[in-house]
Scaffold this motif. Structure first.
Motif, PDB file in Angstrom:
ATOM      1  N   ILE A   1       0.858  -1.183   0.000  1.00 40.98           N
ATOM      2  CA  ILE A   1       0.000   0.000   0.000  1.00 40.98           C
ATOM      3  C   ILE A   1       0.897   1.237   0.000  1.00 40.98           C
ATOM      4  CG2 ILE A   1      -1.671   1.357   1.324  1.00 40.98           C
ATOM      5  CD1 ILE A   1      -2.969  -1.056   0.168  1.00 40.98           C
ATOM      6  N   GLU A   2       0.564   2.204  -0.842  1.00 41.16           N
ATOM      7  CA  GLU A   2       1.196   3.523  -0.786  1.00 41.16           C
ATOM      8  C   GLU A   2       0.082   4.546  -0.606  1.00 41.16           C
ATOM      9  OE1 GLU A   2       4.187   6.502  -3.241  1.00 41.16           O
ATOM     10  OE2 GLU A   2       2.987   5.020  -4.314  1.00 41.16           O
ATOM     11  N   GLY A   3      -0.035   5.073   0.594  1.00 39.06           N
ATOM     12  CA  GLY A   3      -1.174   5.942   0.882  1.00 39.06           C
ATOM     13  C   GLY A   3      -2.458   5.126   0.811  1.00 39.06           C
ATOM     14  N   ASP A   4      -3.350   5.501  -0.115  1.00 42.47           N
ATOM     15  CA  ASP A   4      -4.579   4.725  -0.320  1.00 42.47           C
ATOM     16  C   ASP A   4      -4.530   3.935  -1.621  1.00 42.47           C
ATOM     17  OD1 ASP A   4      -4.681   6.828  -2.066  1.00 42.47           O
ATOM     18  OD2 ASP A   4      -6.712   7.473  -1.535  1.00 42.47           O
ATOM     19  N   GLN A   5      -3.331   3.830  -2.221  1.00 41.33           N
ATOM     20  CA  GLN A   5      -3.176   3.133  -3.490  1.00 41.33           C
ATOM     21  C   GLN A   5      -2.575   1.738  -3.284  1.00 41.33           C
ATOM     22  OE1 GLN A   5      -4.119   4.466  -6.585  1.00 41.33           O
ATOM     23  NE2 GLN A   5      -5.044   6.052  -5.298  1.00 41.33           N
ATOM     24  N   LYS A   6      -3.165   0.743  -3.923  1.00 37.76           N
ATOM     25  CA  LYS A   6      -2.633  -0.617  -3.867  1.00 37.76           C
ATOM     26  C   LYS A   6      -1.562  -0.805  -4.939  1.00 37.76           C
ATOM     27  CE  LYS A   6      -6.930  -2.681  -2.159  1.00 37.76           C
ATOM     28  NZ  LYS A   6      -7.994  -3.686  -2.410  1.00 37.76           N
ATOM     29  N   LYS A   7      -0.460  -1.432  -4.562  1.00 38.09           N
ATOM     30  CA  LYS A   7       0.644  -1.717  -5.480  1.00 38.09           C
ATOM     31  C   LYS A   7       1.011  -3.191  -5.348  1.00 38.09           C
ATOM     32  CE  LYS A   7       0.904   2.749  -6.170  1.00 38.09           C
ATOM     33  NZ  LYS A   7       0.480   3.370  -7.441  1.00 38.09           N
TER      34      LYS A   7
ATOM     35  N   LEU B   1       6.407   2.294   0.452  1.00 41.89           N
ATOM     36  CA  LEU B   1       5.499   1.165   0.289  1.00 41.89           C
ATOM     37  C   LEU B   1       5.361   0.417   1.610  1.00 41.89           C
ATOM     38  CD1 LEU B   1       6.678  -0.289  -3.142  1.00 41.89           C
ATOM     39  CD2 LEU B   1       4.812   1.319  -2.707  1.00 41.89           C
ATOM     40  N   GLU B   2       4.134   0.102   1.980  1.00 40.42           N
ATOM     41  CA  GLU B   2       3.856  -0.657   3.195  1.00 40.42           C
ATOM     42  C   GLU B   2       3.434  -2.069   2.814  1.00 40.42           C
ATOM     43  OE1 GLU B   2       0.649  -0.742   6.898  1.00 40.42           O
ATOM     44  OE2 GLU B   2       0.807   1.028   5.601  1.00 40.42           O
ATOM     45  N   PHE B   3       4.215  -3.054   3.243  1.00 42.80           N
ATOM     46  CA  PHE B   3       3.914  -4.442   2.896  1.00 42.80           C
ATOM     47  C   PHE B   3       2.599  -4.883   3.531  1.00 42.80           C
ATOM     48  CE2 PHE B   3       4.117  -8.892   4.399  1.00 42.80           C
ATOM     49  CZ  PHE B   3       4.046  -9.527   3.172  1.00 42.80           C
ATOM     50  N   ARG B   4       1.798  -5.639   2.741  1.00 42.14           N
ATOM     51  CA  ARG B   4       0.528  -6.152   3.237  1.00 42.14           C
ATOM     52  C   ARG B   4       0.457  -7.681   3.196  1.00 42.14           C
ATOM     53  NH1 ARG B   4      -3.668  -2.565   4.235  1.00 42.14           N
ATOM     54  NH2 ARG B   4      -2.677  -0.702   5.114  1.00 42.14           N
ATOM     55  N   SER B   5       0.775  -8.301   2.067  1.00 46.99           N
ATOM     56  CA  SER B   5       0.600  -9.745   1.987  1.00 46.99           C
ATOM     57  C   SER B   5       1.322 -10.321   0.775  1.00 46.99           C
ATOM     58  CB  SER B   5      -0.892 -10.101   1.900  1.00 46.99           C
ATOM     59  OG  SER B   5      -1.441  -9.610   0.686  1.00 46.99           O
ATOM     60  N   ILE B   6       1.499 -11.647   0.808  1.00 49.40           N
ATOM     61  CA  ILE B   6       2.010 -12.394  -0.335  1.00 49.40           C
ATOM     62  C   ILE B   6       0.973 -13.441  -0.715  1.00 49.40           C
ATOM     63  CG2 ILE B   6       3.787 -13.974  -1.194  1.00 49.40           C
ATOM     64  CD1 ILE B   6       5.775 -12.646   0.580  1.00 49.40           C
ATOM     65  N   GLN B   7       0.614 -13.467  -1.994  1.00 48.00           N
ATOM     66  CA  GLN B   7      -0.403 -14.393  -2.471  1.00 48.00           C
ATOM     67  C   GLN B   7       0.190 -15.272  -3.557  1.00 48.00           C
ATOM     68  OE1 GLN B   7      -3.671 -12.418  -4.369  1.00 48.00           O
ATOM     69  NE2 GLN B   7      -4.749 -14.314  -4.876  1.00 48.00           N
ATOM     70  N   LYS B   8       0.116 -16.585  -3.381  1.00 45.69           N
ATOM     71  CA  LYS B   8       0.652 -17.498  -4.377  1.00 45.69           C
ATOM     72  C   LYS B   8      -0.244 -17.484  -5.619  1.00 45.69           C
ATOM     73  CE  LYS B   8       2.823 -22.000  -4.907  1.00 45.69           C
ATOM     74  NZ  LYS B   8       3.193 -23.263  -4.228  1.00 45.69           N
ATOM     75  N   HIS B   9       0.411 -17.503  -6.794  1.00 44.95           N
ATOM     76  CA  HIS B   9      -0.305 -17.440  -8.070  1.00 44.95           C
ATOM     77  C   HIS B   9       0.123 -18.645  -8.894  1.00 44.95           C
ATOM     78  CE1 HIS B   9      -2.347 -15.753 -11.477  1.00 44.95           C
ATOM     79  NE2 HIS B   9      -1.246 -15.550 -12.148  1.00 44.95           N
ATOM     80  N   ASN B  10      -0.806 -19.500  -9.270  1.00 48.34           N
ATOM     81  CA  ASN B  10      -0.476 -20.721 -10.017  1.00 48.34           C
ATOM     82  C   ASN B  10      -0.299 -20.388 -11.495  1.00 48.34           C
ATOM     83  OD1 ASN B  10      -0.658 -22.418  -7.753  1.00 48.34           O
ATOM     84  ND2 ASN B  10      -2.891 -22.473  -7.944  1.00 48.34           N
ATOM     85  N   PHE B  11       0.953 -20.065 -11.842  1.00 47.28           N
ATOM     86  CA  PHE B  11       1.233 -19.639 -13.210  1.00 47.28           C
ATOM     87  C   PHE B  11       2.675 -20.001 -13.548  1.00 47.28           C
ATOM     88  CE2 PHE B  11       3.097 -16.673 -16.175  1.00 47.28           C
ATOM     89  CZ  PHE B  11       2.208 -16.705 -17.222  1.00 47.28           C
ATOM     90  N   SER B  12       2.905 -20.440 -14.795  1.00 48.23           N
ATOM     91  CA  SER B  12       4.255 -20.728 -15.244  1.00 48.23           C
ATOM     92  C   SER B  12       4.301 -20.665 -16.760  1.00 48.23           C
ATOM     93  CB  SER B  12       4.731 -22.099 -14.766  1.00 48.23           C
ATOM     94  OG  SER B  12       5.969 -22.426 -15.358  1.00 48.23           O
ATOM     95  N   ILE B  13       5.368 -20.074 -17.311  1.00 47.29           N
ATOM     96  CA  ILE B  13       5.507 -20.020 -18.766  1.00 47.29           C
ATOM     97  C   ILE B  13       6.082 -21.298 -19.332  1.00 47.29           C
ATOM     98  CG2 ILE B  13       5.795 -17.512 -18.820  1.00 47.29           C
ATOM     99  CD1 ILE B  13       8.804 -17.978 -19.179  1.00 47.29           C
ATOM    100  N   THR B  14       6.594 -22.165 -18.454  1.00 46.48           N
ATOM    101  CA  THR B  14       7.190 -23.419 -18.922  1.00 46.48           C
ATOM    102  C   THR B  14       6.324 -24.586 -18.476  1.00 46.48           C
ATOM    103  OG1 THR B  14       8.518 -23.974 -16.990  1.00 46.48           O
ATOM    104  CG2 THR B  14       9.437 -22.371 -18.522  1.00 46.48           C
ATOM    105  N   ASN B  15       6.544 -25.715 -19.082  1.00 50.61           N
ATOM    106  CA  ASN B  15       5.786 -26.906 -18.716  1.00 50.61           C
ATOM    107  C   ASN B  15       6.651 -27.916 -18.007  1.00 50.61           C
ATOM    108  OD1 ASN B  15       7.366 -27.830 -20.753  1.00 50.61           O
ATOM    109  ND2 ASN B  15       5.711 -28.319 -22.172  1.00 50.61           N
TER     110      ASN B  15
END
Length: 237
Positions: A12-18, A222-236
């Motif tokens: 978070i930066e101010g009221d903006q999500k990054k 920047l104020e850290f809020r969370s880490i979210q895992k994302h199931n994505f990969s460009i390789t197989n």
């Protein structure tokens, strides 16, 4: 290249999500099989490395950075993305279809990590360190000015924070060493927040998983809020 993990790191930066996009993976000689995902210019750069381990690092780092980019810009093929380097070796994205992304790449013996921002406004850096007794004597030398009873884990965290900030500055360790002095380390919710005595506009966030330290340096705005895992990969793989 296997065990690819992709994460959205929310701030978070101010009221903006990054957010940042972070990718991590285990790599070995099989990464050579993925050379087709490099751009023509990247392939030219690859040929300049004569040592196999350096070639593996280059391929793995570029592919992990592209993995992070593709989590945002999923319409571009990896071979279209082009990541060259600046005067001190830091990675630069030179792809006309993508504007204003900041990239940082890190390697250890067996792991690679890359992080990108959605805007070049925020300098970021990343480091990844495998916790090992083999590193203790060299880390003790570079961290001699700190308390003598630092645990092995803390030594790797301190070093990873310095490396990450040096990458965020894009200077590496070409500036005086004392400027990287750590002033404060706080631990909460399995995350370490590291602050610096002189580099007051930057801080670092570190965590340990499977004896591997991952550390991101970023602006204090920047104020850290969370880490979210994302199931994505460009390789197989």
């Amino acid at each position: 290249m296997t065990q690819i993990e992709t994460y959205f790191v929310h701030f978070i930066e101010g009221d903006q999500k990054k957010r940042l996009v972070l990718s991590k993976a285990f790599y070995d000689n099989t990464v050579q099989e993925l050379r087709s995902l490099l751009s023509p210019e990247e392939k030219e750069l690859l040929e300049k490395f004569k040592v196999a381990s350096r070639r593996n690092e280059f391929i793995a780092g570029r592919l992990l950075a592209k993995n992070s980019i593709a989590a945002i810009e999923d319409k571009l093929e990896p071979s279209v993305m082009n990541i060259t380097h600046g005067i001190w070796g830091f990675p630069l994205l030179t792809t006309k279809e993508i504007q204003n992304m900041w990239i940082s790449i890190a390697h250890s013996k067996a792991y690679v990590a890359a992080v990108v921002t959605e805007t070049s406004r925020y300098p970021i850096g990343i480091d990844i360190e495998e916790i090992s007794k083999e590193n203790e004597s060299s880390l003790a030398h570079f961290l001699a000015s700190y308390e003598a009873d630092l645990t092995l884990e803390k030594k790797h965290i301190y070093w990873a924070a310095k490396e990450a900030v040096a990458k965020a500055l894009r200077t590496g360790f070409t500036i005086p060493e004392h400027l990287f002095e750590i002033s404060e380390v706080n631990y909460s919710a399995r995350m370490y927040t590291i602050k610096f005595k002189y580099l007051i506009r930057l801080q670092a966030l570190a965590w340990i998983h499977n004896d591997v330290v991952t550390c991101i340096a970023y602006p204090t705005e920047l104020e850290f809020r969370s880490i979210q895992k994302h199931n994505f990969s460009i390789t197989n793989t």
